[in-house]
Design a protein around this motif. Sequence first.
Motif, mmCIF file in Angstrom:
data_model
loop_
_atom_site.group_PDB
_atom_site.id
_atom_site.type_symbol
_atom_site.label_atom_id
_atom_site.label_comp_id
_atom_site.label_asym_id
_atom_site.label_seq_id
_atom_site.Cartn_x
_atom_site.Cartn_y
_atom_site.Cartn_z
ATOM 1 N N ALA A 1 13.581 2.592 1.034
ATOM 2 C CA ALA A 1 13.613 1.133 1.143
ATOM 3 C C ALA A 1 13.160 0.679 2.529
ATOM 4 O O ALA A 1 12.405 -0.297 2.655
ATOM 5 C CB ALA A 1 15.018 0.614 0.843
ATOM 6 N N ALA A 2 13.594 1.386 3.565
ATOM 7 C CA ALA A 2 13.222 1.020 4.931
ATOM 8 C C ALA A 2 11.722 1.214 5.168
ATOM 9 O O ALA A 2 11.066 0.367 5.781
ATOM 10 C CB ALA A 2 14.035 1.842 5.928
ATOM 11 N N ARG A 3 11.177 2.326 4.679
ATOM 12 C CA ARG A 3 9.739 2.571 4.842
ATOM 13 C C ARG A 3 8.911 1.517 4.114
ATOM 14 O O ARG A 3 7.887 1.053 4.609
ATOM 15 C CB ARG A 3 9.374 3.972 4.315
ATOM 16 C CG ARG A 3 9.961 5.123 5.103
ATOM 17 C CD ARG A 3 9.297 6.443 4.735
ATOM 18 N NE ARG A 3 9.399 6.800 3.336
ATOM 19 C CZ ARG A 3 10.391 7.497 2.799
ATOM 20 N NH1 ARG A 3 11.407 7.893 3.560
ATOM 21 N NH2 ARG A 3 10.392 7.810 1.503
ATOM 22 N N THR A 4 9.369 1.145 2.925
ATOM 23 C CA THR A 4 8.630 0.166 2.128
ATOM 24 C C THR A 4 8.656 -1.208 2.776
ATOM 25 O O THR A 4 7.635 -1.910 2.825
ATOM 26 C CB THR A 4 9.217 0.087 0.711
ATOM 27 O OG1 THR A 4 9.205 1.395 0.124
ATOM 28 C CG2 THR A 4 8.416 -0.859 -0.166
ATOM 29 N N ALA A 5 9.808 -1.611 3.284
ATOM 30 C CA ALA A 5 9.908 -2.911 3.950
ATOM 31 C C ALA A 5 8.998 -2.980 5.167
ATOM 32 O O ALA A 5 8.360 -4.007 5.423
ATOM 33 C CB ALA A 5 11.354 -3.181 4.347
ATOM 34 N N ALA A 6 8.914 -1.883 5.905
ATOM 35 C CA ALA A 6 8.068 -1.858 7.100
ATOM 36 C C ALA A 6 6.588 -1.956 6.744
ATOM 37 O O ALA A 6 5.809 -2.608 7.455
ATOM 38 C CB ALA A 6 8.337 -0.584 7.897
ATOM 39 N N MET A 7 6.190 -1.317 5.650
ATOM 40 C CA MET A 7 4.779 -1.293 5.270
ATOM 41 C C MET A 7 4.371 -2.515 4.446
ATOM 42 O O MET A 7 3.299 -3.086 4.644
ATOM 43 C CB MET A 7 4.493 -0.016 4.470
ATOM 44 C CG MET A 7 3.070 0.072 3.896
ATOM 45 S SD MET A 7 1.778 0.116 5.151
ATOM 46 C CE MET A 7 2.124 1.730 5.900
#
Length: 401
Positions: A373-379
């Motif tokens: 979830a964190a990686r997706t929000a950043a990208m």
Amino acid sequence: MRVALIGCTVNPRVGGMGRALYDHAVALAEAGQEVTVYALDTPHLKSLVHIGKAAWGARFDPSLDAYDVVHLHLPFFGVAERVVLEMLKQVQHDRKLVATYHMDAIGTGLKKIYFNWWYRHRFKKVLAACDAIAVTSRAYAHDSQLSRAGVNVEKCEEILLRVDTDVFNPETAQGHTRAQECGIFEGEGCLSQAESLSQENSASEPLIKTMSYLLFVGALDRAHYFKGVSLLLQALAQTRDAKLVIVGKGELLSQYEKEAAQLGIADRVHFTGGVTDEELARWYAGARALVLPSTDRSEAFGIVLIEAMACGTPVIASDLPGVRAVVERVHGGVLVPAGIASLASRARNDTLSSAMQAMWQHPWSTEERAALAARTAAMYGRATLADQLMRWYTSVHVPSR
């Protein structure tokens, strides 16, 4: 800056183009720009003939000469040509015409014949009138009609589709364990399979207790034939114990219900119909994985992928150029071969079924899902979208027309 956004729909629930137009409009308006959206579902675009997502005899109210930037989202059959004509007859030549190319239109039957004709006889003329071109995925665009039309994809701006992380995130998507969602499969509660799995992975136990199904999200209509729902049902029939929730509506829903019954899996498939974004976020958060078994290049990005991954849910998706890039950027799940030929269907479903079986038996842990979830929000979060659009618009040079 005065900006006109033009596309077939501004409905964020109708595919990537609808999501892009909606997100661009919201981001630019929140950044203080004057934005008008011209789409078939807005009053600013009128047409004499309207078939599906194409229209002819388009009229723009207000006129396009009222804007500094006209941003066209392609393909938009019939309307794109009209936009070019309107721009070319303007007295002032400092207005910018830019375009975002989303996907190749493939279609079947008469639609396929028309699409092929349009790409041969209209597409290059539309592109030639544009001052700049953007793509939602260079990986997809390199092998698309855009590249075959002679456009240098590396020089195109890449503007990824975005996800509203205020709605699609693990925190706001919690509370999934509502009674109707836990008890969707007759005779079973949502802990029936999870209890044995939690013994193997105690660290994931709180999460696994809500993960009683695999998930598909998409339109169930003929226009979205490429979503691969029939193949998904066949794969589920080969997947032991797994349950499937299908979120979406359309005229093919009853056909898919019949197919599930014919395959003997009706008790393992639940159709929700249409849902709100808030409900959808809960369905994402409660799933072991989202499955997107698209069959051809009509699937250029897969907006549901980033919605699911923003909620921390891993994905099983077809290994298509644009889709592949979306998943690989954030290490979001598993890719399986895509295919539509009947002779290839069995081999494809063996692979799809194997991936579904693996994800069903070995769901991701709470920690893995939180990191996703964190990686997706950043990208893919839309926080930087307005800045990217404004930088792009400002950098575009307008030659004399």
